[in-house]
Motif scaffolding. Sequence first.
Motif, PDB file in Angstrom:
ATOM      1  N   GLU A 137     -11.820  38.448 -66.212  1.00 21.41           N
ATOM      2  CA  GLU A 137     -10.765  38.479 -67.216  1.00 21.41           C
ATOM      3  C   GLU A 137     -11.085  37.681 -68.476  1.00 21.41           C
ATOM      4  O   GLU A 137     -10.284  37.679 -69.419  1.00 21.41           O
ATOM      5  N   GLY A 138     -12.217  36.979 -68.515  1.00 20.70           N
ATOM      6  CA  GLY A 138     -12.530  36.137 -69.655  1.00 20.70           C
ATOM      7  C   GLY A 138     -11.865  34.769 -69.535  1.00 20.70           C
ATOM      8  O   GLY A 138     -11.099  34.509 -68.612  1.00 20.70           O
ATOM      9  N   TRP A 139     -12.165  33.897 -70.485  1.00 19.11           N
ATOM     10  CA  TRP A 139     -11.617  32.542 -70.451  1.00 19.11           C
ATOM     11  C   TRP A 139     -10.162  32.556 -70.892  1.00 19.11           C
ATOM     12  O   TRP A 139      -9.796  33.263 -71.834  1.00 19.11           O
ATOM     13  N   PRO A 140      -9.302  31.794 -70.224  1.00 18.57           N
ATOM     14  CA  PRO A 140      -7.911  31.689 -70.666  1.00 18.57           C
ATOM     15  C   PRO A 140      -7.832  31.155 -72.097  1.00 18.57           C
ATOM     16  O   PRO A 140      -8.716  30.427 -72.556  1.00 18.57           O
ATOM     17  N   GLY A 141      -6.753  31.479 -72.770  1.00 15.32           N
ATOM     18  CA  GLY A 141      -6.616  31.082 -74.163  1.00 15.32           C
ATOM     19  C   GLY A 141      -5.781  29.845 -74.393  1.00 15.32           C
ATOM     20  O   GLY A 141      -5.583  29.439 -75.535  1.00 15.32           O
ATOM     21  N   ASP A 142      -5.281  29.230 -73.321  1.00 14.46           N
ATOM     22  CA  ASP A 142      -4.481  28.023 -73.506  1.00 14.46           C
ATOM     23  C   ASP A 142      -4.578  27.142 -72.262  1.00 14.46           C
ATOM     24  O   ASP A 142      -5.177  27.534 -71.250  1.00 14.46           O
ATOM     25  N   LEU A 143      -3.989  25.963 -72.360  1.00 19.93           N
ATOM     26  CA  LEU A 143      -4.076  24.994 -71.264  1.00 19.93           C
ATOM     27  C   LEU A 143      -3.409  25.518 -70.007  1.00 19.93           C
ATOM     28  O   LEU A 143      -3.915  25.315 -68.900  1.00 19.93           O
ATOM     29  N   GLU A 144      -2.301  26.200 -70.140  1.00 23.16           N
ATOM     30  CA  GLU A 144      -1.615  26.741 -68.972  1.00 23.16           C
ATOM     31  C   GLU A 144      -2.511  27.725 -68.234  1.00 23.16           C
ATOM     32  O   GLU A 144      -2.561  27.734 -67.004  1.00 23.16           O
ATOM     33  N   GLY A 145      -3.239  28.543 -68.980  1.00 29.61           N
ATOM     34  CA  GLY A 145      -4.153  29.488 -68.348  1.00 29.61           C
ATOM     35  C   GLY A 145      -5.294  28.793 -67.640  1.00 29.61           C
ATOM     36  O   GLY A 145      -5.666  29.174 -66.519  1.00 29.61           O
ATOM     37  N   LEU A 146      -5.854  27.758 -68.256  1.00 32.59           N
ATOM     38  CA  LEU A 146      -6.923  26.994 -67.597  1.00 32.59           C
ATOM     39  C   LEU A 146      -6.419  26.340 -66.319  1.00 32.59           C
ATOM     40  O   LEU A 146      -7.098  26.344 -65.290  1.00 32.59           O
ATOM     41  N   ALA A 147      -5.207  25.766 -66.380  1.00 32.29           N
ATOM     42  CA  ALA A 147      -4.650  25.089 -65.207  1.00 32.29           C
ATOM     43  C   ALA A 147      -4.385  26.068 -64.080  1.00 32.29           C
ATOM     44  O   ALA A 147      -4.285  25.659 -62.917  1.00 32.29           O
ATOM     45  N   GLY A 148      -4.301  27.348 -64.406  1.00 32.64           N
ATOM     46  CA  GLY A 148      -4.091  28.357 -63.382  1.00 32.64           C
ATOM     47  C   GLY A 148      -5.350  28.778 -62.664  1.00 32.64           C
ATOM     48  O   GLY A 148      -5.289  29.477 -61.641  1.00 32.64           O
ATOM     49  N   LEU A 149      -6.517  28.377 -63.152  1.00 30.03           N
ATOM     50  CA  LEU A 149      -7.768  28.693 -62.465  1.00 30.03           C
ATOM     51  C   LEU A 149      -7.862  27.854 -61.191  1.00 30.03           C
ATOM     52  O   LEU A 149      -7.435  26.690 -61.164  1.00 30.03           O
ATOM     53  N   PRO A 150      -8.454  28.398 -60.126  1.00 33.05           N
ATOM     54  CA  PRO A 150      -8.565  27.651 -58.866  1.00 33.05           C
ATOM     55  C   PRO A 150      -9.290  26.323 -59.050  1.00 33.05           C
ATOM     56  O   PRO A 150     -10.344  26.263 -59.688  1.00 33.05           O
ATOM     57  N   GLY A 151      -8.718  25.259 -58.508  1.00 35.49           N
ATOM     58  CA  GLY A 151      -9.378  23.961 -58.504  1.00 35.49           C
ATOM     59  C   GLY A 151      -9.196  23.136 -59.751  1.00 35.49           C
ATOM     60  O   GLY A 151      -9.664  21.997 -59.812  1.00 35.49           O
TER      61      GLY A 151
END
Length: 365
Positions: A107-121
């Motif tokens: 899906e590509g890299w998330p565009g915001d902090l909330e998206g990054l925090a949703g990645l596993p780990g």
Amino acid sequence: MSWPLSPELLAPLAPWFERVRRDLAWRAQDLDAPHPDPYAVLVSELMLQQTQVATVVPYFARWLERFPDAATLAEADEDAVHKAWEGLGYYRRARFLKAAATSVAAEGWPGDLEGLAGLPGLGPYTAAAVGAIAFQWPTPALDGNAFRVLARLLLIEGDPKARAADLRTWLVPALGALGPSRLTQALMELGATVCAPAPACGACPLGDHCAARLAGRTADIPPVAKRAKPRASTLWLVAFEAKGQFLLQAPAARGLLAGLWRWPTFDAADHGAEPVLRPGSITAWLGWTQVYTHRREAVTPLRIGLEAPFTPAGGLRWVPGTELQGLPLGKRDQRLRDLLVTPGQPPLESPDPARLIRACAAPSA
């Protein structure tokens, strides 16, 4: 909050960091631009969770050589991933990293902090660190080092983590003024090399304005958290061998040891020792104490030779000895694997082999 403005108070960190920063493989040269390889930042941040930089350096290099990008890691075999992580500990980080890479590859890299925090780990700290270092987002990343630095600098009483929300708000203007990547890494560097639990205040660029130093309280700010006493146990760690094959516990799908092969273990409290009657069938080596965060294991390693393999219980597998080196094992189990190629000695006593075999064998039909 009555704290001084963060851009002014933290300004000396930028020139100090340019002078002293360590040359680390995952650290970009240009700290004013987004990182050229966000995947490398992700790998380094997950490896650095609860692990020292010196330990991570060789693992990071080997990992990037084996899995150079998110797509390669996403497609990698689980055993290969755990094998590459072998010895680094906290193995669920490897599983989280593969899962996060799978998401990024798809899906590509998330565009915001909330998206990054949703990645596993990626908890709040790791997501914020990746956001700041990889993408230059003004996302305050507070790890143990940063909490210690800011607690002393601002003379925060009690656990500084209780003020995490205030500290993040306070840091945002400084991240914008000094650069998210630069300031985030400077705080990490200061906490790791100067403002350690026993600080070297004379070398600190913030020392003249550090409230804890001026108050003579660097020794008790922040307070040391009390740890529970580790639970002690005594284990027999056993390598059953039959016709060139060894019995191991196959990797579990979940839990702290998911993805790792293990030798059968037996609690000495349940399998007491007795004099060895057949010394030729059992080999022993000097034991050791295996220390974990919450427990200590007194380990006695044994090899028990059998004439033929038995039908193992669920989860146990006979593995050809030629494949042992390729299996991912935890540190304790690696140690027994390495001992198997060294001379042992007949034990003075051991658990009853027949009883151990019954514990590992499949029930009779």
